[in-house]
Scaffold this motif. Structure first.
Motif, PDB file in Angstrom:
ATOM      1  N   PHE A 190       0.946  -1.263  -0.247  1.00  0.00           N
ATOM      2  CA  PHE A 190       0.055   0.178   0.151  1.00  0.00           C
ATOM      3  C   PHE A 190       0.681   1.408   0.325  1.00  0.00           C
ATOM      4  N   ASN A 191       2.120   1.297   0.684  1.00  0.00           N
ATOM      5  CA  ASN A 191       2.978   2.486   0.637  1.00  0.00           C
ATOM      6  C   ASN A 191       3.457   2.809  -0.714  1.00  0.00           C
ATOM      7  N   CYS A 192       3.570   1.694  -1.927  1.00  0.00           N
ATOM      8  CA  CYS A 192       4.286   1.707  -3.254  1.00  0.00           C
ATOM      9  C   CYS A 192       2.455   2.310  -4.246  1.00  0.00           C
ATOM     10  N   ILE A 193       1.938   2.014  -3.608  1.00  0.00           N
ATOM     11  CA  ILE A 193       0.351   2.634  -4.628  1.00  0.00           C
ATOM     12  C   ILE A 193       0.223   3.706  -4.129  1.00  0.00           C
ATOM     13  N   ALA A 194       0.511   4.135  -2.503  1.00  0.00           N
ATOM     14  CA  ALA A 194       0.660   5.555  -2.211  1.00  0.00           C
ATOM     15  C   ALA A 194       2.043   6.239  -2.862  1.00  0.00           C
ATOM     16  N   GLY A 195       3.270   6.081  -3.101  1.00  0.00           N
ATOM     17  CA  GLY A 195       3.809   6.542  -4.089  1.00  0.00           C
ATOM     18  C   GLY A 195       3.591   6.679  -5.047  1.00  0.00           C
ATOM     19  N   TYR A 196       2.970   5.875  -5.868  1.00  0.00           N
ATOM     20  CA  TYR A 196       2.438   6.611  -7.001  1.00  0.00           C
ATOM     21  C   TYR A 196       1.650   7.692  -6.984  1.00  0.00           C
ATOM     22  N   PHE A 197       0.685   8.102  -6.110  1.00  0.00           N
ATOM     23  CA  PHE A 197      -0.546   8.974  -5.847  1.00  0.00           C
ATOM     24  C   PHE A 197       0.571  10.336  -6.037  1.00  0.00           C
ATOM     25  N   LEU A 198       1.363   9.479  -4.834  1.00  0.00           N
ATOM     26  CA  LEU A 198       2.337  10.553  -4.455  1.00  0.00           C
ATOM     27  C   LEU A 198       2.862  11.978  -6.066  1.00  0.00           C
ATOM     28  N   PHE A 199       3.863  10.528  -6.929  1.00  0.00           N
ATOM     29  CA  PHE A 199       3.899  11.030  -7.852  1.00  0.00           C
ATOM     30  C   PHE A 199       2.912  11.714  -8.783  1.00  0.00           C
ATOM     31  N   TYR A 200       1.623  10.923  -9.146  1.00  0.00           N
ATOM     32  CA  TYR A 200       0.975  11.870  -9.674  1.00  0.00           C
ATOM     33  C   TYR A 200       0.155  12.953  -9.024  1.00  0.00           C
ATOM     34  N   PHE A 201      -0.042  13.311  -7.823  1.00  0.00           N
ATOM     35  CA  PHE A 201      -0.382  14.611  -7.649  1.00  0.00           C
ATOM     36  C   PHE A 201       0.883  16.097  -7.841  1.00  0.00           C
ATOM     37  N   ARG A 210       4.029  15.276  -9.456  1.00  0.00           N
ATOM     38  CA  ARG A 210       5.077  15.658 -10.395  1.00  0.00           C
ATOM     39  C   ARG A 210       6.791  15.886 -10.015  1.00  0.00           C
ATOM     40  N   TYR A 211       6.689  15.275  -8.519  1.00  0.00           N
ATOM     41  CA  TYR A 211       8.162  15.857  -7.697  1.00  0.00           C
ATOM     42  C   TYR A 211       8.787  14.539  -9.151  1.00  0.00           C
ATOM     43  N   LEU A 212       9.608  14.305  -9.462  1.00  0.00           N
ATOM     44  CA  LEU A 212      10.887  13.511 -10.106  1.00  0.00           C
ATOM     45  C   LEU A 212      10.567  12.798 -10.889  1.00  0.00           C
ATOM     46  N   ASN A 213       9.978  11.518 -11.040  1.00  0.00           N
ATOM     47  CA  ASN A 213       8.624  10.449 -11.335  1.00  0.00           C
ATOM     48  C   ASN A 213       8.599   9.415  -9.887  1.00  0.00           C
ATOM     49  N   VAL A 214       7.928   8.552 -11.243  1.00  0.00           N
ATOM     50  CA  VAL A 214       7.806   7.344 -10.293  1.00  0.00           C
ATOM     51  C   VAL A 214       8.435   6.595  -9.956  1.00  0.00           C
ATOM     52  N   GLU A 215       9.582   6.231  -9.975  1.00  0.00           N
ATOM     53  CA  GLU A 215      10.185   5.081  -9.646  1.00  0.00           C
ATOM     54  C   GLU A 215      11.198   5.911  -8.566  1.00  0.00           C
ATOM     55  N   PHE A 216      10.741   7.378  -8.325  1.00  0.00           N
ATOM     56  CA  PHE A 216      11.305   7.872  -7.384  1.00  0.00           C
ATOM     57  C   PHE A 216      11.324   7.525  -6.001  1.00  0.00           C
ATOM     58  N   TRP A 217       9.661   7.744  -6.001  1.00  0.00           N
ATOM     59  CA  TRP A 217       8.752   7.516  -4.882  1.00  0.00           C
ATOM     60  C   TRP A 217       8.203   6.602  -4.725  1.00  0.00           C
ATOM     61  N   LEU A 218       8.743   5.236  -5.740  1.00  0.00           N
ATOM     62  CA  LEU A 218       8.097   3.749  -5.375  1.00  0.00           C
ATOM     63  C   LEU A 218       9.785   3.460  -4.561  1.00  0.00           C
ATOM     64  N   GLY A 219      10.547   3.863  -4.445  1.00  0.00           N
ATOM     65  CA  GLY A 219      11.981   3.446  -3.592  1.00  0.00           C
ATOM     66  C   GLY A 219      11.486   4.341  -2.279  1.00  0.00           C
ATOM     67  N   LEU A 220      11.460   5.113  -2.526  1.00  0.00           N
ATOM     68  CA  LEU A 220      11.676   5.777  -1.370  1.00  0.00           C
ATOM     69  C   LEU A 220      10.269   5.370  -0.173  1.00  0.00           C
ATOM     70  N   ALA A 221       8.896   4.651  -1.007  1.00  0.00           N
ATOM     71  CA  ALA A 221       8.567   4.187  -0.313  1.00  0.00           C
ATOM     72  C   ALA A 221       8.773   2.785   0.718  1.00  0.00           C
ATOM     73  N   ILE A 222       9.766   2.163  -0.142  1.00  0.00           N
ATOM     74  CA  ILE A 222       9.939   0.892   0.408  1.00  0.00           C
ATOM     75  C   ILE A 222      11.123   0.969   1.035  1.00  0.00           C
ATOM     76  N   LEU A 223      12.338   1.932   1.265  1.00  0.00           N
ATOM     77  CA  LEU A 223      13.553   2.416   1.565  1.00  0.00           C
ATOM     78  C   LEU A 223      12.290   2.616   3.371  1.00  0.00           C
ATOM     79  N   LEU A 224      10.674   2.869   2.897  1.00  0.00           N
ATOM     80  CA  LEU A 224      10.459   3.951   4.290  1.00  0.00           C
ATOM     81  C   LEU A 224       9.808   2.709   4.487  1.00  0.00           C
ATOM     82  N   SER A 225       9.362   1.701   4.180  1.00  0.00           N
ATOM     83  CA  SER A 225       8.826   0.745   4.835  1.00  0.00           C
ATOM     84  C   SER A 225       9.305  -0.001   5.566  1.00  0.00           C
ATOM     85  N   ILE A 226      11.040   0.192   5.275  1.00  0.00           N
ATOM     86  CA  ILE A 226      11.762  -1.249   5.798  1.00  0.00           C
ATOM     87  C   ILE A 226      12.349  -0.791   6.781  1.00  0.00           C
ATOM     88  N   PHE A 227      12.871   0.423   6.969  1.00  0.00           N
ATOM     89  CA  PHE A 227      13.621   1.570   8.009  1.00  0.00           C
ATOM     90  C   PHE A 227      12.376   2.106   8.575  1.00  0.00           C
TER      91      PHE A 227
END
Length: 267
Positions: free
Chosen positions: A182-193, A195-212
């Motif tokens: 669900f964090n990855c899904i939220a990351g996609y919507f954050l990119f959509y709204f 438009r900062y950098l790209n969707v890969e950036f937000w997906l990577g950030l979502a996974i990183l925050l889930s783990i740490f």
């Protein structure tokens, strides 16, 4: 029912204050989080059973250190490396070595350093590129909250396999994975709204925050278990202390900052 309402109101007020401060200005954001950092220091002092007014001075030193780091990239990088090392040491020491007590006096300085330096990098996240970006830090908090919320919901309804039962009996592997999805899904919507950098950036950030974020929550649970308390404080009715609410983002912040620097370097 009454407790649920109090918890909801308290949580809504907390989120509103955070988001409003971030969107207002960089100065208000920094001021609020240095105040929050001071409260977290007092809560940590309570967990460690320290009886010292030295932490009041520590907060002043923290302010001057932040001011210096804002204008010295070499000092920032050095502190970042040390902070990541300390945070990983906590993962090893608190989660995987059961024979070493958490609150030995020789470790007090490590725990206090962990909190102070992590708060510093939390305040540096929205200005990593040189200009203040409120969308970025709001996005980081949204991802932390999304992961916490859905890890709880998925774990409660579908969790069968414990993640780390000796520290946090309610956390499950299914909940952890559900929170990440669900964090990855939220990351996609954050990119959509945004438009900062790209969707890969937000997906990577979502996974990183889930783990740490999960590691930070487990470490905070170990703090409280060793101290023999349910919550680090009582400032937030129905939630506990500020340290309880910010444990995930506090632990994650230096790793997020390192991630941002790497993305900025390779792009």
């Amino acid at each position: 029912m009454r407790e649920t309402i109090i918890r909801a109101i308290s949580g809504l007020l907390y989120v509103s204050i955070l988001v409003a401060s971030i969107l207002s200005s960089e100065l208000i954001f920094i001021g609020l989080f240095f105040l929050i950092g001071f409260v977290c220091l007092l809560e940590l002092e309570k967990l460690l059973r320290l009886k010292s007014y030295a932490l009041y001075g520590v907060h002043i030193i923290l302010f001057f250190l932040f001011s210096y780091l804002k204008f010295n990239s070499n000092a920032t990088l050095l502190l970042l490396v040390i902070t990541i090392f300390v945070n990983l040491f906590l993962v090893k020491d608190l989660l995987f070595i059961r024979t070493i007590p958490v609150f030995e006096k020789k470790k007090y300085i490590i725990l206090i350093f962990y909190l102070i330096s992590s708060i510093i990098f939390l305040t540096l996240i929205p200005t990593y590129s040189g200009t203040f970006n409120p969308d970025l830090i709001v996005g980081v908090f949204v991802l932390i909250w999304t992961n916490d919320t859905f890890a709880y919901l998925v774990g409660k309804n579908f969790g069968k396999n414990k993640l780390y039962e000796k520290i946090s009996p309610n956390k499950t592997i299914e909940g952890f994975l559900g929170g990440m999805v669900f964090n990855c899904i939220a990351g996609y919507f954050l990119f959509y709204f945004t438009r900062y950098l790209n969707v890969e950036f937000w997906l990577g950030l979502a996974i990183l925050l889930s783990i740490f974020g999960t590691l930070g929550d487990l470490i905070q649970s170990k703090f409280k278990r060793q101290a023999g308390v349910k919550d680090s404080g009582k400032l937030m009715p129905g939630h506990g202390g500020l340290f309880d609410r910010l444990d995930s983002i506090i632990f994650s912040s230096p790793f997020v900052y390192a991630y941002l620097l790497i993305i900025n370097y390779v792009s």
